[in-house]
Structures are given as C-alpha cells and as structure tokens.
Motif scaffolding. Structure first.
Motif, PDB file in Angstrom:
ATOM      1  N   ASN A   1       0.805  -1.212   0.000  1.00 50.60           N
ATOM      2  CA  ASN A   1       0.000   0.000   0.000  1.00 50.60           C
ATOM      3  C   ASN A   1       0.848   1.276   0.000  1.00 50.60           C
ATOM      4  O   ASN A   1       0.302   2.375  -0.050  1.00 50.60           O
ATOM      5  CB  ASN A   1      -0.940   0.005   1.202  1.00 50.60           C
ATOM      6  CG  ASN A   1      -2.125   0.920   1.007  1.00 50.60           C
ATOM      7  OD1 ASN A   1      -2.703   0.984  -0.081  1.00 50.60           O
ATOM      8  ND2 ASN A   1      -2.505   1.653   2.045  1.00 50.60           N
ATOM      9  N   ASP A   2       2.178   1.151   0.068  1.00 46.51           N
ATOM     10  CA  ASP A   2       3.042   2.326  -0.005  1.00 46.51           C
ATOM     11  C   ASP A   2       3.327   2.731  -1.448  1.00 46.51           C
ATOM     12  O   ASP A   2       4.133   3.643  -1.701  1.00 46.51           O
ATOM     13  CB  ASP A   2       4.347   2.083   0.748  1.00 46.51           C
ATOM     14  CG  ASP A   2       4.132   2.067   2.256  1.00 46.51           C
ATOM     15  OD1 ASP A   2       3.315   2.872   2.736  1.00 46.51           O
ATOM     16  OD2 ASP A   2       4.768   1.245   2.946  1.00 46.51           O
ATOM     17  N   TYR A   3       2.690   2.038  -2.394  1.00 44.45           N
ATOM     18  CA  TYR A   3       2.748   2.421  -3.801  1.00 44.45           C
ATOM     19  C   TYR A   3       1.353   2.859  -4.241  1.00 44.45           C
ATOM     20  O   TYR A   3       0.340   2.302  -3.801  1.00 44.45           O
ATOM     21  CB  TYR A   3       3.219   1.258  -4.671  1.00 44.45           C
ATOM     22  CG  TYR A   3       4.678   0.916  -4.484  1.00 44.45           C
ATOM     23  CD1 TYR A   3       5.640   1.407  -5.360  1.00 44.45           C
ATOM     24  CD2 TYR A   3       5.090   0.099  -3.438  1.00 44.45           C
ATOM     25  CE1 TYR A   3       6.984   1.090  -5.195  1.00 44.45           C
ATOM     26  CE2 TYR A   3       6.432  -0.225  -3.260  1.00 44.45           C
ATOM     27  CZ  TYR A   3       7.367   0.276  -4.143  1.00 44.45           C
ATOM     28  OH  TYR A   3       8.685  -0.027  -3.976  1.00 44.45           O
ATOM     29  N   SER A   4       1.297   3.839  -5.119  1.00 43.90           N
ATOM     30  CA  SER A   4       0.009   4.328  -5.612  1.00 43.90           C
ATOM     31  C   SER A   4      -0.580   3.409  -6.665  1.00 43.90           C
ATOM     32  O   SER A   4      -1.761   3.508  -6.993  1.00 43.90           O
ATOM     33  CB  SER A   4       0.163   5.741  -6.181  1.00 43.90           C
ATOM     34  OG  SER A   4       1.129   5.762  -7.220  1.00 43.90           O
ATOM     35  N   GLU A   5       0.210   2.521  -7.223  1.00 43.18           N
ATOM     36  CA  GLU A   5      -0.261   1.515  -8.153  1.00 43.18           C
ATOM     37  C   GLU A   5      -0.238   0.156  -7.471  1.00 43.18           C
ATOM     38  O   GLU A   5       0.289   0.007  -6.370  1.00 43.18           O
ATOM     39  CB  GLU A   5       0.642   1.474  -9.389  1.00 43.18           C
ATOM     40  CG  GLU A   5       2.073   1.071  -9.074  1.00 43.18           C
ATOM     41  CD  GLU A   5       2.960   1.034 -10.300  1.00 43.18           C
ATOM     42  OE1 GLU A   5       2.532   1.534 -11.352  1.00 43.18           O
ATOM     43  OE2 GLU A   5       4.080   0.500 -10.206  1.00 43.18           O
TER      44      GLU A   5
ATOM     45  N   LYS B   1       4.860   7.379  -7.896  1.00 47.14           N
ATOM     46  CA  LYS B   1       4.266   6.090  -7.548  1.00 47.14           C
ATOM     47  C   LYS B   1       4.371   5.741  -6.065  1.00 47.14           C
ATOM     48  O   LYS B   1       3.866   4.697  -5.645  1.00 47.14           O
ATOM     49  CB  LYS B   1       4.940   4.978  -8.361  1.00 47.14           C
ATOM     50  CG  LYS B   1       4.700   5.078  -9.862  1.00 47.14           C
ATOM     51  CD  LYS B   1       5.374   3.928 -10.586  1.00 47.14           C
ATOM     52  CE  LYS B   1       5.119   3.996 -12.090  1.00 47.14           C
ATOM     53  NZ  LYS B   1       5.772   2.862 -12.806  1.00 47.14           N
TER      54      LYS B   1
ATOM     55  N   LYS C   1       4.174   6.510  -1.734  1.00 43.46           N
ATOM     56  CA  LYS C   1       3.389   7.181  -0.708  1.00 43.46           C
ATOM     57  C   LYS C   1       4.088   7.044   0.641  1.00 43.46           C
ATOM     58  O   LYS C   1       4.963   6.202   0.828  1.00 43.46           O
ATOM     59  CB  LYS C   1       1.981   6.572  -0.613  1.00 43.46           C
ATOM     60  CG  LYS C   1       1.163   6.645  -1.890  1.00 43.46           C
ATOM     61  CD  LYS C   1      -0.284   6.236  -1.647  1.00 43.46           C
ATOM     62  CE  LYS C   1      -0.410   4.791  -1.213  1.00 43.46           C
ATOM     63  NZ  LYS C   1      -1.821   4.370  -1.033  1.00 43.46           N
TER      64      LYS C   1
ATOM     65  N   LYS D   1       8.007   7.224   0.345  1.00 41.34           N
ATOM     66  CA  LYS D   1       8.173   8.432  -0.478  1.00 41.34           C
ATOM     67  C   LYS D   1       9.170   9.384   0.176  1.00 41.34           C
ATOM     68  O   LYS D   1      10.024   9.968  -0.512  1.00 41.34           O
ATOM     69  CB  LYS D   1       6.822   9.113  -0.671  1.00 41.34           C
ATOM     70  CG  LYS D   1       6.871  10.366  -1.513  1.00 41.34           C
ATOM     71  CD  LYS D   1       5.478  10.973  -1.682  1.00 41.34           C
ATOM     72  CE  LYS D   1       5.523  12.236  -2.522  1.00 41.34           C
ATOM     73  NZ  LYS D   1       4.168  12.831  -2.692  1.00 41.34           N
TER      74      LYS D   1
END
Length: 387
Positions: free
Chosen positions: A318-322, A356, A358, A362
């Motif tokens: 979930n730490d990626y936007s995709e 990409k 979060k 990030k």
C-alpha cells in the motif's frame, strides 16, 4: 554426542503449546497441491507491519544490501561478492557503525561467507563457510570455531535459544535434515522428520560426449521458518510440515496431498511467511528446460485459518500508488521479523519521480541519489498477534 529425534506421523488435531504461557489449538491443515483454487487479494499493511530502513552510504560503507541478520540494535549486511566484508548498521537509524573483514585462509579467518547469524545477547557473530562456523565478537575479534561433522553442510542457520543454533543439512541426502548445534562447542542434536524415501529437489542433465553436467534446484526455498516462539520445519520428502518447539516436541500443522512420493514429476510444497491467521505457501513442480533455462513452475497458495479455506493470492504494498505485488516468500529473521526485502535506490528514485510512492517510502526516496545503498524493507508481525 549426537541424539536422533524421530517423530511418528500424527493424523489428528494437536495442541500447539508454543511458549510456556500460550495455549492454542492448531488444526492439521490438508493442502491438495493438484487442485485449482479461487483468487484472493490482500494489502500487506492490513496483515503485517512494514518498516523501511535506509542504509547510510559512505566511502567505506557501499553494499549490495544482502541482509544476513537483524537484532534489536544492529543490522548485519554483506555484499553478493566474495569480498569478505561484513557491514554493521544501526537497527533504528540505518547509520553505518562498523565494517569487519577477516577474509583469508588462516585459522581465525574465513575463505568466504555463506551466512552470518547475530547473537546480540552474547555479542557474537557466527559466520558460516566451508567446513566450519567461525565465531567473532562484534568488533571482529576471533573467539572460536565450531567445526562441522561430515554430516553437516550449514546453509540456513538461526538462533534456536541462548545456547544453541538450528540449521538444516542442505546437501546431504542420507542424514537427518535438521540439527541443533551448541554455540560453545559445536555438539549436535539431530532432528529426523519421517519420510518413505529421500527425494532430491535437483533436476539433472548430462551430456557425456561433451562432458557437461548440470544440476539445478528451485530458488529461495527456506526449510526453517521462525513461527513466533516455535520453528516450522519443511522436509521436501515428507508429506507433513511440522512445528518444532523449544522443548523439542514436534507437532504436525500441514499435510499435503497427493503424496510427494507418488507424483512424477514431483510437486513440492514450500512455505513462505506464516502469521497467526495466514499460511503463505508455494507449490513448485520439479521440471526444468535446459535449452530455455526455464523451469520449476510455481503457484502461490494461501491458507486462511479464519475462513478455513485455500486460495491463490496476490499481496499488494500500500506504499505504492499503483498495484505493486509483494513477494511473500520467507526470508525470516526471528519471531518478530517475518521477512525482508532489499530495494535498490535507483528503482525507488524512478518510482518517486513518476509519483508512484506514498508515505514513509516516499520520504526516504526523496533523500536518495543513484549512489545510495539499498533501502531495507522489513515485513514484521503485528504486535498484537500471537498464535
């Protein structure tokens, strides 16, 4: 002094009994490795705690980020080459602390590093290599050697308790698969998991005319997995996966069907990350094409103890936007850290520039450059979970 522990097959329910103060019942789960199962998607952060550690980069501390062990205070890292470097980083901050190198052929040296086990309580590092285990303090001073017997080929090595290590006899086919080793003098206690006949994971190829011989095995197979304060032991020739307790009792938790002995080609059942609710698993078919260099087809399986159901699965970070899938194979550290992954700085910088990332990942990526050491992702059991 060697002991052999032989455990008979048990086909009913068993009391888990992990830890003196924990009492729970684990049903023996049956997994049919030949069936197709429905798909299930999960979010990593819903089931595990995730932590990122950016390893400090200096002229003296440039590493591939191959994590060997992690304690409360330190992270032990080596390179993927045989340069002999052992890097010690701060567990919380990733700050570079010390570099050790005892590469050589002397009595107090190691010719290479197969693995490193950290014992913070005793301020020791156990460095495994051909022929023995060399023990050093955290300043790199030699303390003693634990010579292996002819029956031991150390590969995966973990702290079993304050005085002992646990390992598997990776290459040996006619000896017990798992061994408890004294940290002081190397005496052993062998653990025998019952099976009808030893089955090798290797696929072999030979061309006598060209004097060519190949031997390949599946990647990333881990036969010893910390499961809270127990250990799960996987012997590929057995149809049963066992939980091994600190009091040396063995309890079956998974039975596979059809029998591995009856299949041609064999389909192995390997285990990944284990939580109080989920068993992440993988089936691997013993097939390999030596012309294309492809093989060992796999299927990712998940057993949900709450739903009492089996699924094929995908877990997303979930730490990626995709939708970015996470490898749930187990590279275990201890009963708290179920697995780790090394993320290259260049990949994180690219994902950051494309928007990409979060959250904490990030923030870390924003501070990296192309020369930075990898970022270590820890996949940890949630604090409230107990089996």
């Amino acid at each position: 002094m060697k002991w052999i522990i032989t455990i008979p097959a048990i086909l009913l329910f068993a009391l888990a009994g992990c830890g003196k103060d924990k009492q729970s019942t684990d049903e023996l789960v049956t997994i049919n490795v030949s069936k197709d199962y429905p798909e299930k998607e999960l979010i990593l952060q819903d089931i595990m705690d995730v932590e990122y550690i950016a390893l400090e980069t200096t002229d003296e501390f440039i590493t591939h980020g191959n994590v060997m062990d992690i304690g409360e205070k330190f992270i032990i890292v080596k390179n993927n080459t045989n340069d002999g470097n052992i890097f010690i980083f701060d567990r919380k901050t990733g700050k570079a602390i010390r570099k050790i190198n005892r590469l050589g052929q002397g009595v107090e040296e190691y010719p290479g590093i197969a693995g490193i086990t950290l014992d913070e309580e005793n301020n020791e590092l156990f460095v495994t290599h051909t022929g023995k285990i060399s023990v050093y303090d955290l300043d790199g001073n030699f303390k003693r050697s634990l010579k292996r017997g002819d029956e031991l080929y150390f590969f995966h090595l973990y702290n079993f308790n304050q005085t002992s290590l646990i390992t598997n006899n990776y290459w040996v086919t006619d000896k017990p698969a798992f061994t408890i080793i004294s940290k002081q003098d190397g005496t052993t206690k062998q653990i025998q998991i019952p099976f009808k006949e030893k089955i090798s994971m290797a696929v072999n190829y030979s061309d006598k005319a060209k004097d060519i011989y190949y031997n390949v095995i599946p990647d990333n197979y881990n036969p010893i997995i910390p499961y809270f304060d127990c250990w799960v032991l996987v012997e590929q020739s057995s149809d049963t996966v066992y939980k091994y307790q600190s009091d040396h009792k063995m309890i079956p938790i998974i039975a596979r069907t059809p029998s591995v002995q009856s299949m041609n080609p064999e389909v192995f059942l390997f285990l990944g990350i284990l939580t109080n609710r989920y068993y992440f698993m993988e089936t691997v078919k013993k097939e390999y094409n030596f012309e294309t260099h492809e093989g060992f087809p796999t299927t990712d399986l998940l057993y949900d103890k709450q739903e009492k159901a089996i699924f094929e699965y995908i877990v997303y970070n979930n730490d990626y936007s995709e939708k970015r899938a996470v490898n749930m194979k187990s590279l275990p550290v201890d009963d708290k850290i179920a697995s780790w992954q090394s993320i290259e700085a260049s990949q994180l910088i690219e994902d950051y520039e494309k928007g990409k990332l979060k959250g904490r990942l990030k923030e870390i990526a924003a501070s990296l450059d192309e020369e930075s050491n990898p970022v270590i992702m820890l996949i940890k059991h949630k604090k409230q979970t107990n089996p």
